[in-house]
Design an enzyme around this catalytic site. Structure first.
Site, PDB file in Angstrom:
ATOM      1  N   ARG A   1       1.046  -1.142  -0.165  1.00 30.64           N
ATOM      2  CA  ARG A   1      -0.049  -0.052   0.069  1.00 30.64           C
ATOM      3  C   ARG A   1       0.851   1.238  -0.045  1.00 30.64           C
ATOM      4  O   ARG A   1       0.496   2.385  -0.567  1.00 30.64           O
ATOM      5  CB  ARG A   1      -0.857   0.087   1.261  1.00 30.64           C
ATOM      6  CG  ARG A   1      -1.787   0.972   1.344  1.00 30.64           C
ATOM      7  CD  ARG A   1      -2.464   1.495  -0.115  1.00 30.64           C
ATOM      8  NE  ARG A   1      -3.053   0.518  -0.725  1.00 30.64           N
ATOM      9  CZ  ARG A   1      -3.436   0.639  -2.001  1.00 30.64           C
ATOM     10  NH1 ARG A   1      -3.379   1.474  -2.754  1.00 30.64           N
ATOM     11  NH2 ARG A   1      -4.128  -0.692  -2.582  1.00 30.64           N
TER      12      ARG A   1
ATOM     13  N   LYS B   1       3.357  24.529  -4.100  1.00 26.06           N
ATOM     14  CA  LYS B   1       1.765  23.992  -3.896  1.00 26.06           C
ATOM     15  C   LYS B   1       2.128  22.480  -3.727  1.00 26.06           C
ATOM     16  O   LYS B   1       1.262  21.804  -4.650  1.00 26.06           O
ATOM     17  CB  LYS B   1       0.695  24.405  -4.510  1.00 26.06           C
ATOM     18  CG  LYS B   1       0.686  26.199  -4.270  1.00 26.06           C
ATOM     19  CD  LYS B   1      -0.381  26.435  -5.203  1.00 26.06           C
ATOM     20  CE  LYS B   1      -0.652  28.136  -5.007  1.00 26.06           C
ATOM     21  NZ  LYS B   1      -1.739  28.500  -5.835  1.00 26.06           N
TER      22      LYS B   1
ATOM     23  N   LYS C   1       7.072  38.492  -3.721  1.00 30.04           N
ATOM     24  CA  LYS C   1       5.604  38.557  -4.084  1.00 30.04           C
ATOM     25  C   LYS C   1       4.829  39.829  -3.505  1.00 30.04           C
ATOM     26  O   LYS C   1       5.431  40.900  -2.927  1.00 30.04           O
ATOM     27  CB  LYS C   1       4.640  37.492  -3.806  1.00 30.04           C
ATOM     28  CG  LYS C   1       5.292  36.235  -4.261  1.00 30.04           C
ATOM     29  CD  LYS C   1       4.749  34.722  -3.763  1.00 30.04           C
ATOM     30  CE  LYS C   1       3.259  34.697  -4.187  1.00 30.04           C
ATOM     31  NZ  LYS C   1       3.095  34.512  -5.554  1.00 30.04           N
TER      32      LYS C   1
ATOM     33  N   GLU D   1       7.007  39.491  -8.660  1.00 27.99           N
ATOM     34  CA  GLU D   1       5.696  39.515  -9.140  1.00 27.99           C
ATOM     35  C   GLU D   1       5.132  40.776  -9.624  1.00 27.99           C
ATOM     36  O   GLU D   1       5.239  41.695  -8.586  1.00 27.99           O
ATOM     37  CB  GLU D   1       4.946  38.745  -8.205  1.00 27.99           C
ATOM     38  CG  GLU D   1       3.523  38.670  -8.280  1.00 27.99           C
ATOM     39  CD  GLU D   1       2.695  38.096  -7.103  1.00 27.99           C
ATOM     40  OE1 GLU D   1       2.604  36.865  -6.985  1.00 27.99           O
ATOM     41  OE2 GLU D   1       2.188  38.962  -6.298  1.00 27.99           O
TER      42      GLU D   1
ATOM     43  N   ASP E   1       1.318  38.135 -12.701  1.00 32.08           N
ATOM     44  CA  ASP E   1       0.103  37.343 -11.974  1.00 32.08           C
ATOM     45  C   ASP E   1      -1.132  37.635 -12.279  1.00 32.08           C
ATOM     46  O   ASP E   1      -1.512  38.620 -12.494  1.00 32.08           O
ATOM     47  CB  ASP E   1       0.622  37.809 -10.352  1.00 32.08           C
ATOM     48  CG  ASP E   1      -0.411  36.873  -9.648  1.00 32.08           C
ATOM     49  OD1 ASP E   1      -0.299  35.643  -9.503  1.00 32.08           O
ATOM     50  OD2 ASP E   1      -0.947  37.457  -8.635  1.00 32.08           O
TER      51      ASP E   1
END
Length: 284
Positions: free
Chosen positions: A96, A131, A163, A193, A214
């Site tokens: 598994r 992510k 960012k 960004e 962005d």
């Protein structure tokens, strides 16, 4: 993929699943041996087949693993991927954990390949993001490469990405870039960004290594790319998925980053079918 780091993670995964013992596999004797075939239950791109090899070597070095496919291969439903022979109890104890990981990696590789193919030979590269699933980043980013994509930064440590919140806290794009550049050596890349054309022009003057557009339309990106000097790379990001990708193919950006590669995939289903041969124990 770094085998030493992978094996360290695999040991942790096995300890989590097996604990003190595999309570189900106690019904088998050490004389019970078998052969297991791992097959794909759907079409896709395989990634992570060495997980079976490395994982079973941890459980029992006498278990033999034959890789019938290599990472990046396309497989059809029902096609065999791996053959495993050895003690039944060892094969089942690892089943598994190894299937779960390879199924997820193969799903990521499959989606990445679909995105690469959607660009239809464009020079633009498909890259991933941060992510990723905590604890699985190395496996997931490797799967992106197996699918023909490329990796963005590995973490917070290997590149600067400024960012909106960084820029707001620093006061301006100019100040943020200058402070980052003064804090790091010449080998550290800096990305900025931007969300407006005004920010874009300021970023160009600050001269970072990469400028990210962005959440912009393909039309806006195509215009902005023409404004950026060749020495600065361009990146498109923000809600781009497989369905929208073709709209961005001709924008001219260097890379398109897609978080969905790792955060929105459904496993490429696989099965392990075991046949058992009972052998008499040899006594002396």
């Amino acid at each position: 993929m770094n085998r030493l780091i992978a094996e360290k993670a695999l040991r942790h995964f096995l300890i989590e699943d097996i604990g003190e013992r595999d309570a189900s596999s106690v019904i088998f004797d050490d004389t019970d041996e078998g052969e297991a075939i791992v097959r794909a239950k759907g079409e896709g791109i395989v990634a992570g087949v060495h997980i079976f090899e490395w994982g079973y070597n941890i459980l029992d070095p006498l278990v033999k693993v034959e890789l019938l496919k290599k990472d990046g291969d396309r497989v059809a439903a029902g096609e065999p991927i791996v053959r495993i022979t050895g003690k039944v109890s060892r094969i089942l104890s690892g089943e598994r954990v190894f299937l779960n990981l390879v199924q997820r990696m193969s799903a990521i590789a499959t989606l990445t390949k679909q995105c690469v193919e959607a660009l239809d030979g464009s020079r633009t590269r498909i890259v991933d993001t941060r992510k990723t699933t905590p604890g699985l980043r190395m496996f997931e980013k490797y799967a992106v490469r197996a699918g023909g994509g490329f990796n963005h930064r590995q973490g917070l440590y290997d590149a600067v990405m400024l960012k909106d919140n960084h820029i707001a806290a620093a006061g301006s794009i100019t100040d943020a870039v200058e402070k980052a550049r003064s804090a790091h050596g010449h080998m550290m890349m800096i990305e900025v960004e931007v969300e407006t054309e005004e920010q874009l022009m300021e970023a160009i003057k600050a001269s970072p290594d990469v400028i990210m557009f962005d959440n912009q339309t393909p039309e806006t990106m195509k215009h902005w790319v023409q404004l950026v000097p060749p020495a600065i790379r361009t990146e498109a990001s923000g809600g781009i998925d497989l369905e929208k990708l073709r709209d961005y193919k001709d924008t001219g950006v260097d890379v398109i980053s897609i978080g969905a590669l790792t955060h929105s995939v459904s496993n490429l289903d696989m099965s392990m079918n075991l046949s058992i041969s009972h052998k008499e124990a040899i006594t002396q």
